[in-house]
Design a protein around this motif. Sequence first.
Motif, PDB file in Angstrom:
ATOM      1  N   ALA A 159      -0.053  -9.901  -8.301  1.00 46.34           N
ATOM      2  CA  ALA A 159      -0.114  -8.472  -7.996  1.00 46.34           C
ATOM      3  C   ALA A 159      -0.640  -8.254  -6.581  1.00 46.34           C
ATOM      4  O   ALA A 159      -0.084  -7.457  -5.817  1.00 46.34           O
ATOM      5  CB  ALA A 159      -0.990  -7.748  -9.017  1.00 46.34           C
ATOM      6  N   ALA A 160      -1.675  -8.974  -6.201  1.00 44.75           N
ATOM      7  CA  ALA A 160      -2.248  -8.829  -4.862  1.00 44.75           C
ATOM      8  C   ALA A 160      -1.260  -9.290  -3.793  1.00 44.75           C
ATOM      9  O   ALA A 160      -1.133  -8.656  -2.743  1.00 44.75           O
ATOM     10  CB  ALA A 160      -3.549  -9.622  -4.758  1.00 44.75           C
ATOM     11  N   TYR A 161      -0.555 -10.372  -4.068  1.00 44.46           N
ATOM     12  CA  TYR A 161       0.399 -10.880  -3.082  1.00 44.46           C
ATOM     13  C   TYR A 161       1.537  -9.889  -2.855  1.00 44.46           C
ATOM     14  O   TYR A 161       1.887  -9.575  -1.713  1.00 44.46           O
ATOM     15  CB  TYR A 161       0.950 -12.241  -3.512  1.00 44.46           C
ATOM     16  N   PHE A 162       2.120  -9.391  -3.932  1.00 50.19           N
ATOM     17  CA  PHE A 162       3.222  -8.449  -3.775  1.00 50.19           C
ATOM     18  C   PHE A 162       2.743  -7.121  -3.190  1.00 50.19           C
ATOM     19  O   PHE A 162       3.487  -6.466  -2.466  1.00 50.19           O
ATOM     20  CB  PHE A 162       3.980  -8.263  -5.093  1.00 50.19           C
ATOM     21  N   LYS A 163       1.516  -6.739  -3.465  1.00 50.77           N
ATOM     22  CA  LYS A 163       0.962  -5.543  -2.840  1.00 50.77           C
ATOM     23  C   LYS A 163       0.890  -5.729  -1.329  1.00 50.77           C
ATOM     24  O   LYS A 163       1.268  -4.835  -0.566  1.00 50.77           O
ATOM     25  CB  LYS A 163      -0.429  -5.250  -3.417  1.00 50.77           C
ATOM     26  N   ARG A 164       0.425  -6.913  -0.881  1.00 48.28           N
ATOM     27  CA  ARG A 164       0.368  -7.192   0.552  1.00 48.28           C
ATOM     28  C   ARG A 164       1.761  -7.221   1.164  1.00 48.28           C
ATOM     29  O   ARG A 164       1.967  -6.738   2.277  1.00 48.28           O
ATOM     30  CB  ARG A 164      -0.351  -8.514   0.818  1.00 48.28           C
ATOM     31  N   LEU A 165       2.724  -7.796   0.451  1.00 43.48           N
ATOM     32  CA  LEU A 165       4.096  -7.827   0.964  1.00 43.48           C
ATOM     33  C   LEU A 165       4.608  -6.421   1.235  1.00 43.48           C
ATOM     34  O   LEU A 165       5.210  -6.150   2.279  1.00 43.48           O
ATOM     35  CB  LEU A 165       5.039  -8.508  -0.033  1.00 43.48           C
ATOM     36  N   MET A 166       4.376  -5.538   0.296  1.00 47.40           N
ATOM     37  CA  MET A 166       4.887  -4.169   0.424  1.00 47.40           C
ATOM     38  C   MET A 166       4.098  -3.363   1.447  1.00 47.40           C
ATOM     39  O   MET A 166       4.680  -2.621   2.238  1.00 47.40           O
ATOM     40  CB  MET A 166       4.875  -3.476  -0.933  1.00 47.40           C
ATOM     41  N   ASN A 167       2.789  -3.486   1.450  1.00 51.20           N
ATOM     42  CA  ASN A 167       1.956  -2.673   2.336  1.00 51.20           C
ATOM     43  C   ASN A 167       2.010  -3.120   3.792  1.00 51.20           C
ATOM     44  O   ASN A 167       1.858  -2.300   4.686  1.00 51.20           O
ATOM     45  CB  ASN A 167       0.505  -2.662   1.858  1.00 51.20           C
ATOM     46  N   ASN A 168       2.186  -4.404   4.033  1.00 56.52           N
ATOM     47  CA  ASN A 168       2.168  -4.915   5.402  1.00 56.52           C
ATOM     48  C   ASN A 168       3.557  -5.024   6.010  1.00 56.52           C
ATOM     49  O   ASN A 168       3.684  -5.410   7.169  1.00 56.52           O
ATOM     50  CB  ASN A 168       1.477  -6.277   5.452  1.00 56.52           C
ATOM     51  N   GLY A 169       4.585  -4.729   5.232  1.00 52.59           N
ATOM     52  CA  GLY A 169       5.951  -4.789   5.757  1.00 52.59           C
ATOM     53  C   GLY A 169       6.411  -6.190   6.103  1.00 52.59           C
ATOM     54  O   GLY A 169       7.247  -6.366   6.982  1.00 52.59           O
ATOM     55  N   TRP A 170       5.882  -7.198   5.425  1.00 57.98           N
ATOM     56  CA  TRP A 170       6.264  -8.574   5.726  1.00 57.98           C
ATOM     57  C   TRP A 170       7.713  -8.849   5.352  1.00 57.98           C
ATOM     58  O   TRP A 170       8.372  -9.657   5.974  1.00 57.98           O
ATOM     59  CB  TRP A 170       5.357  -9.556   5.000  1.00 57.98           C
ATOM     60  N   CYS A 171       8.196  -8.206   4.304  1.00 57.56           N
ATOM     61  CA  CYS A 171       9.586  -8.352   3.892  1.00 57.56           C
ATOM     62  C   CYS A 171       9.940  -7.175   2.997  1.00 57.56           C
ATOM     63  O   CYS A 171       9.062  -6.433   2.553  1.00 57.56           O
ATOM     64  CB  CYS A 171       9.831  -9.679   3.177  1.00 57.56           C
ATOM     65  N   ASP A 172      11.222  -7.010   2.754  1.00 58.78           N
ATOM     66  CA  ASP A 172      11.672  -5.932   1.882  1.00 58.78           C
ATOM     67  C   ASP A 172      11.609  -6.405   0.438  1.00 58.78           C
ATOM     68  O   ASP A 172      12.248  -7.397   0.073  1.00 58.78           O
ATOM     69  CB  ASP A 172      13.098  -5.522   2.220  1.00 58.78           C
ATOM     70  N   VAL A 173      10.838  -5.705  -0.368  1.00 60.29           N
ATOM     71  CA  VAL A 173      10.749  -6.005  -1.799  1.00 60.29           C
ATOM     72  C   VAL A 173      11.635  -4.975  -2.483  1.00 60.29           C
ATOM     73  O   VAL A 173      11.349  -3.785  -2.457  1.00 60.29           O
ATOM     74  CB  VAL A 173       9.295  -5.919  -2.310  1.00 60.29           C
ATOM     75  N   ASP A 174      12.731  -5.438  -3.082  1.00 61.38           N
ATOM     76  CA  ASP A 174      13.663  -4.488  -3.682  1.00 61.38           C
ATOM     77  C   ASP A 174      13.285  -4.172  -5.126  1.00 61.38           C
ATOM     78  O   ASP A 174      12.366  -4.769  -5.704  1.00 61.38           O
ATOM     79  CB  ASP A 174      15.107  -4.975  -3.563  1.00 61.38           C
ATOM     80  N   ALA A 175      13.996  -3.233  -5.697  1.00 66.00           N
ATOM     81  CA  ALA A 175      13.690  -2.759  -7.052  1.00 66.00           C
ATOM     82  C   ALA A 175      13.829  -3.867  -8.085  1.00 66.00           C
ATOM     83  O   ALA A 175      13.043  -3.933  -9.042  1.00 66.00           O
ATOM     84  CB  ALA A 175      14.592  -1.578  -7.410  1.00 66.00           C
ATOM     85  N   ASP A 176      14.793  -4.766  -7.909  1.00 62.14           N
ATOM     86  CA  ASP A 176      14.962  -5.872  -8.860  1.00 62.14           C
ATOM     87  C   ASP A 176      13.758  -6.808  -8.837  1.00 62.14           C
ATOM     88  O   ASP A 176      13.337  -7.319  -9.874  1.00 62.14           O
ATOM     89  CB  ASP A 176      16.241  -6.655  -8.558  1.00 62.14           C
TER      90      ASP A 176
END
Length: 114
Positions: free
Chosen positions: A83-100
């Motif tokens: 959860a923390a990792y994906f939160k950082r991915l989304m908040n920091n714009g490191w990559c696009d996390v899609d709905a799937d």
Amino acid sequence: MAVELACSNGEAQEADAVVDLIAAHRRAISELECLGKRLMHAGEAEAELIGPQLDAAMKNETVIRRQAAMAPVANVGELKMKAAYFKRLMNNGWCDVDADDLHELLRSFAELPT
């Protein structure tokens, strides 16, 4: 530890593979950053060589991100880590996390063994 289906390609992975998948994803993002920087400073001839490498690296990052999202969590600690990792991915714009990816992430949380 039990082996569970964790990848869309049908390969089975152990549930403790969450840490390894997150590490692999971080390496994939780092590779993308390096190739992107090289492309920005490359001449025309070199850019033509880097382009296909960048495309392959982007595809690899997408596959690893999906695998990390799908990987089953074995305990609350792994759940918090994902959860923390994906939160950082989304908040920091490191990559696009899609709905799937988000759907698979939430599914992996719902399937937490009790």
